[in-house]
Scaffold this motif. Sequence first.
Motif, PDB file in Angstrom:
ATOM      1  N   ASN A   1       0.839  -1.202   0.000  1.00  0.00           N
ATOM      2  CA  ASN A   1       0.000   0.000   0.000  1.00  0.00           C
ATOM      3  C   ASN A   1       0.868   1.243   0.000  1.00  0.00           C
ATOM      4  N   GLY A   2       0.508   2.190  -0.849  1.00  0.00           N
ATOM      5  CA  GLY A   2       1.241   3.453  -0.887  1.00  0.00           C
ATOM      6  C   GLY A   2       2.521   3.399  -1.701  1.00  0.00           C
ATOM      7  N   ALA A   3       2.776   2.285  -2.384  1.00  0.00           N
ATOM      8  CA  ALA A   3       4.017   2.136  -3.156  1.00  0.00           C
ATOM      9  C   ALA A   3       4.043   3.038  -4.389  1.00  0.00           C
ATOM     10  N   GLY A   4       2.867   3.460  -4.832  1.00  0.00           N
ATOM     11  CA  GLY A   4       2.820   4.354  -6.003  1.00  0.00           C
ATOM     12  C   GLY A   4       2.269   3.701  -7.258  1.00  0.00           C
ATOM     13  N   LYS A   5       1.639   2.540  -7.111  1.00  0.00           N
ATOM     14  CA  LYS A   5       1.122   1.822  -8.285  1.00  0.00           C
ATOM     15  C   LYS A   5       0.030   2.628  -8.985  1.00  0.00           C
ATOM     16  N   THR A   6      -0.952   3.075  -8.185  1.00  0.00           N
ATOM     17  CA  THR A   6      -2.063   3.830  -8.768  1.00  0.00           C
ATOM     18  C   THR A   6      -1.557   5.125  -9.395  1.00  0.00           C
ATOM     19  N   THR A   7      -0.659   5.800  -8.713  1.00  0.00           N
ATOM     20  CA  THR A   7      -0.132   7.066  -9.225  1.00  0.00           C
ATOM     21  C   THR A   7       0.585   6.852 -10.558  1.00  0.00           C
TER      22      THR A   7
ATOM     23  N   GLU B   1      -9.377   2.080  -9.099  1.00  0.00           N
ATOM     24  CA  GLU B   1      -9.466   1.472  -7.774  1.00  0.00           C
ATOM     25  C   GLU B   1     -10.709   2.056  -7.087  1.00  0.00           C
TER      26      GLU B   1
ATOM     27  N   GLU C   1      -6.716  -2.887  -8.837  1.00  0.00           N
ATOM     28  CA  GLU C   1      -7.257  -3.673  -7.716  1.00  0.00           C
ATOM     29  C   GLU C   1      -8.718  -4.087  -7.919  1.00  0.00           C
TER      30      GLU C   1
ATOM     31  N   GLN D   1      -3.395  -7.078  -4.967  1.00  0.00           N
ATOM     32  CA  GLN D   1      -2.805  -7.521  -3.696  1.00  0.00           C
ATOM     33  C   GLN D   1      -2.792  -9.051  -3.622  1.00  0.00           C
TER      34      GLN D   1
HETATM   35  N1  ATP Z   1      -4.372  12.909  -4.570  1.00  0.00           N
HETATM   36  C1  ATP Z   1      -3.294  12.755  -3.809  1.00  0.00           C
HETATM   37  N2  ATP Z   1      -2.695  13.825  -3.217  1.00  0.00           N
HETATM   38  C2  ATP Z   1      -1.591  13.678  -2.462  1.00  0.00           C
HETATM   39  N3  ATP Z   1      -0.981  12.503  -2.224  1.00  0.00           N
HETATM   40  C3  ATP Z   1      -1.526  11.407  -2.774  1.00  0.00           C
HETATM   41  C4  ATP Z   1      -2.708  11.466  -3.597  1.00  0.00           C
HETATM   42  N4  ATP Z   1      -3.017  10.221  -3.999  1.00  0.00           N
HETATM   43  C5  ATP Z   1      -2.064   9.416  -3.465  1.00  0.00           C
HETATM   44  N5  ATP Z   1      -1.173  10.114  -2.737  1.00  0.00           N
HETATM   45  C6  ATP Z   1      -0.010   9.570  -2.019  1.00  0.00           C
HETATM   46  O1  ATP Z   1       0.870   8.970  -2.935  1.00  0.00           O
HETATM   47  C7  ATP Z   1       1.455   7.791  -2.406  1.00  0.00           C
HETATM   48  C8  ATP Z   1       1.253   6.646  -3.386  1.00  0.00           C
HETATM   49  O2  ATP Z   1      -0.122   6.376  -3.486  1.00  0.00           O
HETATM   50  P1  ATP Z   1      -0.758   5.368  -4.541  1.00  0.00           P
HETATM   51  O3  ATP Z   1      -2.215   5.482  -4.424  1.00  0.00           O
HETATM   52  O4  ATP Z   1      -0.134   5.610  -5.853  1.00  0.00           O
HETATM   53  O5  ATP Z   1      -0.234   3.975  -3.982  1.00  0.00           O
HETATM   54  P2  ATP Z   1      -0.664   2.490  -4.340  1.00  0.00           P
HETATM   55  O6  ATP Z   1       0.578   1.727  -4.589  1.00  0.00           O
HETATM   56  O7  ATP Z   1      -1.683   2.503  -5.408  1.00  0.00           O
HETATM   57  O8  ATP Z   1      -1.300   2.004  -2.965  1.00  0.00           O
HETATM   58  P3  ATP Z   1      -2.579   1.044  -2.674  1.00  0.00           P
HETATM   59  O9  ATP Z   1      -2.087  -0.349  -2.825  1.00  0.00           O
HETATM   60  O10 ATP Z   1      -2.921   1.354  -1.256  1.00  0.00           O
HETATM   61  O11 ATP Z   1      -3.658   1.411  -3.640  1.00  0.00           O
HETATM   62  C9  ATP Z   1       0.815   7.574  -1.051  1.00  0.00           C
HETATM   63  O12 ATP Z   1       1.700   7.976  -0.069  1.00  0.00           O
HETATM   64  C10 ATP Z   1      -0.426   8.463  -1.085  1.00  0.00           C
HETATM   65  O13 ATP Z   1      -0.728   8.969   0.185  1.00  0.00           O
END
Ligand code: ATP
Length: 234
Positions: A36-42, A83, A160, A192
Amino acid sequence: MLKVEHLKAGYGGMPVVHDACFEVKEGQIVGLIGSNGAGKTTALKAVTGIAKPLGGTITYEGQVISGKKANDVVKLGISMVPEGRHLFGKMSVKDNIMMGAYLIKDKERKEKRLQLVYEMFPRVKERLKQTAATLSGGEQQMVAIARGLMAEPKLLILDEPSLGLSPKLVGEIFEFVKKIKELGITVIIVEQNVNVTLEISDYAYVIQNGETVFGGTGQEMLANEDVKKAYLGL
Ligand SMILES: Nc1ncnc2c1ncn2[C@@H]1O[C@H](COP(=O)(O)OP(=O)(O)OP(=O)(O)O)[C@@H](O)[C@H]1O
Ligand SMILES: [Mg+2]
């Protein structure tokens, strides 16, 4: 088909993805895993034009698409099932599905696509008039995928899709993913559920703290004890 090189992306100019690299070949299912929070969605939002890339290169079918607007990315054939599904709760299932086809003007093409989606998700077809908010979690996910397919994507990104679903439904969702591949649609899936993801993926990447730390086939990942322990929680 898609090549992401040294991608940097984030929010408000602050990178949360520092160095994401991954490649998707046409016809493949490519898995992205990571905590979680690794940055995949971003990273995927940067690919689809929802987040602005801060560096690196995204190449799709030989064309650099970094920084393109979301609409233009959809037009090129990339569609994302976000997601958390993001359905319009007060709108009917049918209207939610049709939203996916908003860029397609040709009625016949839309109708043909709709039939394909109904064939794939008969349970959705039974509930077209119901509002999306009243669907079960599994049904909502099916509608979200159906909406994504309505855009006639060449590359479908699933973020996801099995989140919050019972084990039986998780299995069903993965069966749908395999069917989507059989339709000739290339798939990126964030998950996951590591084991099933590696099973269905042709190739997978581990993303940790905004960086790609490992890439390989499922077999290669499972054969690597360090990767298994450090990143896959297996
Ligand atoms: N809109 C936003 N504004 C600021 N920070 C954000 C935003 N969206 C995500 N983040 C931050 O960016 C980082 C990566 O988030 P991201 O959603 O890309 O992770 P993820 O790998 O998809 O996690 P998960 O498995 O929980 O979905 C996290 O620390 C999150 O808090
Ligand atoms: Mg995410």
